[in-house]
Structure formats: C-alpha cells, structure tokens
Scaffold this motif. Structure first.
Motif, PDB file in Angstrom:
ATOM      1  N   GLU A   3      51.345  24.413  19.934  1.00 20.79           N
ATOM      2  CA  GLU A   3      50.749  24.951  18.713  1.00 20.79           C
ATOM      3  C   GLU A   3      49.770  26.065  19.090  1.00 20.79           C
ATOM      4  O   GLU A   3      48.661  25.787  19.549  1.00 20.79           O
ATOM      5  N   THR A   6      45.871  31.115  17.547  1.00 27.26           N
ATOM      6  CA  THR A   6      45.429  32.505  17.446  1.00 27.26           C
ATOM      7  C   THR A   6      45.339  33.059  18.870  1.00 27.26           C
ATOM      8  O   THR A   6      45.469  32.314  19.832  1.00 27.26           O
ATOM      9  N   PHE A   9      41.379  36.039  23.011  1.00 27.12           N
ATOM     10  CA  PHE A   9      41.007  37.366  23.503  1.00 27.12           C
ATOM     11  C   PHE A   9      42.150  37.947  24.312  1.00 27.12           C
ATOM     12  O   PHE A   9      43.074  37.237  24.710  1.00 27.12           O
TER      13      PHE A   9
ATOM     14  N   VAL B  72      45.341  35.637  25.819  1.00 28.23           N
ATOM     15  CA  VAL B  72      44.760  34.298  25.880  1.00 28.23           C
ATOM     16  C   VAL B  72      44.981  33.604  24.548  1.00 28.23           C
ATOM     17  O   VAL B  72      44.421  34.010  23.526  1.00 28.23           O
ATOM     18  N   LEU B  73      45.809  32.567  24.577  1.00 22.38           N
ATOM     19  CA  LEU B  73      46.270  31.890  23.370  1.00 22.38           C
ATOM     20  C   LEU B  73      45.431  30.649  23.105  1.00 22.38           C
ATOM     21  O   LEU B  73      45.302  29.776  23.977  1.00 22.38           O
ATOM     22  N   ARG B  74      44.888  30.565  21.901  1.00 19.86           N
ATOM     23  CA  ARG B  74      44.108  29.381  21.544  1.00 19.86           C
ATOM     24  C   ARG B  74      45.052  28.234  21.160  1.00 19.86           C
ATOM     25  O   ARG B  74      45.939  28.418  20.323  1.00 19.86           O
ATOM     26  N   VAL B  75      44.819  27.087  21.773  1.00 13.20           N
ATOM     27  CA  VAL B  75      45.577  25.877  21.432  1.00 13.20           C
ATOM     28  C   VAL B  75      44.573  24.769  21.107  1.00 13.20           C
ATOM     29  O   VAL B  75      43.422  24.830  21.539  1.00 13.20           O
ATOM     30  N   PRO B  76      45.005  23.760  20.357  1.00 18.30           N
ATOM     31  CA  PRO B  76      44.062  22.679  20.006  1.00 18.30           C
ATOM     32  C   PRO B  76      43.631  21.876  21.231  1.00 18.30           C
ATOM     33  O   PRO B  76      42.506  21.384  21.277  1.00 18.30           O
ATOM     34  N   ILE B 117      46.543  29.579  28.188  1.00 17.78           N
ATOM     35  CA  ILE B 117      46.183  28.733  27.045  1.00 17.78           C
ATOM     36  C   ILE B 117      44.707  28.412  27.193  1.00 17.78           C
ATOM     37  O   ILE B 117      44.194  28.230  28.301  1.00 17.78           O
ATOM     38  N   HIS B 118      44.021  28.324  26.059  1.00 15.69           N
ATOM     39  CA  HIS B 118      42.559  28.342  26.073  1.00 15.69           C
ATOM     40  C   HIS B 118      42.036  27.572  24.871  1.00 15.69           C
ATOM     41  O   HIS B 118      42.617  27.614  23.789  1.00 15.69           O
ATOM     42  N   HIS B 119      40.936  26.874  25.093  1.00 22.62           N
ATOM     43  CA  HIS B 119      40.271  26.205  23.964  1.00 22.62           C
ATOM     44  C   HIS B 119      38.773  26.146  24.238  1.00 22.62           C
ATOM     45  O   HIS B 119      38.344  25.565  25.235  1.00 22.62           O
TER      46      HIS B 119
END
Lengths: 124, 130
Positions: A3, A6, A9, B72-76, B117-119
C-alpha cells in the motif's frame, strides 16, 4: 502488492551541498523546508525535494539521467530566465504534440526538465 | 526573475524493458496506471506524484538507473511492506534503518532504479503527523 500512500520525498544527490542550495534555492527559487550540514529539503510544488550528499551516509554519488519534470507556466519564459542566470540547456525546446519540454542539468549534472502541458488531459 | 516552479508534473523512471517495469509498478508496488497513458507513454500514480516510464535507449540515449533512494514511497508499515516485496523477489540493499523519527528500507526496481519504502512515526516539530 503493497500500500503506497504517497511520495514522502524525492532525492537528488550532490557533491557540494552549498552549491546545490544556491541552485535550487536561488536559481530555481524553491522554498527551503529544512536544512542541515549534508542535506537541504526544498518544496517543489506538491512534493519535498531532498538534496543530500550521499558521502554522509557512505553511498557513492551518481547523477540522475532521467529527470524531474518541473511544471512552469511558460517553458520559453522560464528557460530564458534560467539562461540569464547562466544555466545551460540541452537542445531546443521540444514540442511533444501535447506539451513543451526543455532539458537542463543542475551543477552536479542531475537531469531536470521544464515542462508545460498545453493540451487537455484525456480521461478514458 | 523567478521561473515560478509550480509542481512536479512527473518523475521520469528509466527502463530497458517497459513491460517488465509496468508489471512491477502496477502489480508489485500496486500503483494505479494513469488513464492518460498510451502505448508509448506509461504513467503510474503514487497519490501525489506521477511516475512516467521512459526508454532512453529508444531515444538514442544511454540507459542509467536512478541513483540510490531517488523516490521515497510512504507505506503504513515498512516491515510489512518489505516482507511482501521480498516475497515478490525484490532485492533490498541493507537492513531497514531507524533514523530516530522514521523507518526506511532501500531497494531497486527490475532496472536497478533506486527506490525506498519509508514511514515517519514521529510527529513533526510543530506537532503535526505525516
């Protein structure tokens, strides 16, 4: 499948953070969000552009050849403004049939594009 | 004079195999294909930024993958997403890091483009959260 919520950066690598700060902050006119010794974050419209020196985390430098398409109101006017500040462009302005492009690089050699779509979006 | 940079219209993601890349972004990462895509111009949506697959070799230019952690993709949940991607055969470079405010794990797409992937789990200095 994961998932993806967004893009937090987008990273651009530099070997000279002060020179990059000058370019993105002054030449391109992007607002600074945060900065420290090896890293400056700029606001580029809807996304954060993180310019950092990869040597600070033990990673090699390499420029991006692919490029970020920066929307401007008028590609020709923006190109002229950047050329007046000493930015070199690669080739003439390209008309794709739906948009204008102009290709240039930051002082580290990272590819960037000025971009403006003039044709309406198609929704199928 | 300011150039009035308004937004990022897209980020070009280079590939040497458009179909393989399309499968990766659509099926492995689960990104929606933009309906404006055509046979020769494929776009994928991340929520705020459009990724466009480009084939530099077809334009007579040299292929070079995006550098380390370019997008850099935000994931839960980084651990959970890493597990799913690893099961799908994705190669990660190094362990998942904890910076003190966020977790991240760097990997590459099938062309070697640098992604992460980043949170962020800590609030920002103003108290807001991502």
């Amino acid at each position: 499948m994961i998932e993806v919520e967004t893009v937090d950066f987008v990273s651009v690598l530099t070997q000279d953070i002060q020179r990059a700060k000058q370019f993105y902050g002054e030449t391109l006119g992007l607002p600074i969000e945060t900065e420290d010794e090896h890293d400056v974050e700029f606001t580029l419209g809807q996304v954060t552009l993180d310019v950092f020196n990869p040597a600070s985390i033990g990673r090699p430098f390499s420029p991006t050849e692919a490029g970020i398409a920066i929307r401007v109101p008028d590609v020709a006017a923006a190109r002229a403004a950047l050329e007046a500040k000493g930015v070199d462009f690669d080739g003439e302005i390209v008309d794709s049939g739906v948009c204008h492009f102009a290709f240039f690089r930051d002082p580290d050699g990272n590819a960037l594009m000025l971009h403006r779509r003039y044709a309406p979006r198609v929704t199928r | 004079m300011s150039i009035d940079a308004q937004r990022v219209d897209f980020i070009a993601v280079p590939t040497q195999d458009r179909e393989r890349a399309a499968r990766f972004y659509e099926e492995t990462l689960g990104l929606a294909r933009n309906p404006n895509s055509t046979e020769n111009w494929l776009e994928f949506e991340t929520g705020n930024v459009t990724l466009a697959l480009v084939t530099p070799e077809q334009a007579g230019q040299q292929f070079a993958p995006l550098p380390f952690a370019s997008i850099v993709l935000r994931v839960p949940d980084v651990a959970e997403a890493r597990k799913k991607l690893s099961e799908a055969g994705v190669e990660f470079s190094g362990e998942t890091f904890d910076s003190g405010v966020c977790n991240g794990a760097a990997f590459t797409d099938p062309d070697g483009n640098g992604l992460m992937i980043h949170h962020r789990y800590a609030p920002y200095p103003d108290g807001s959260t991502p």
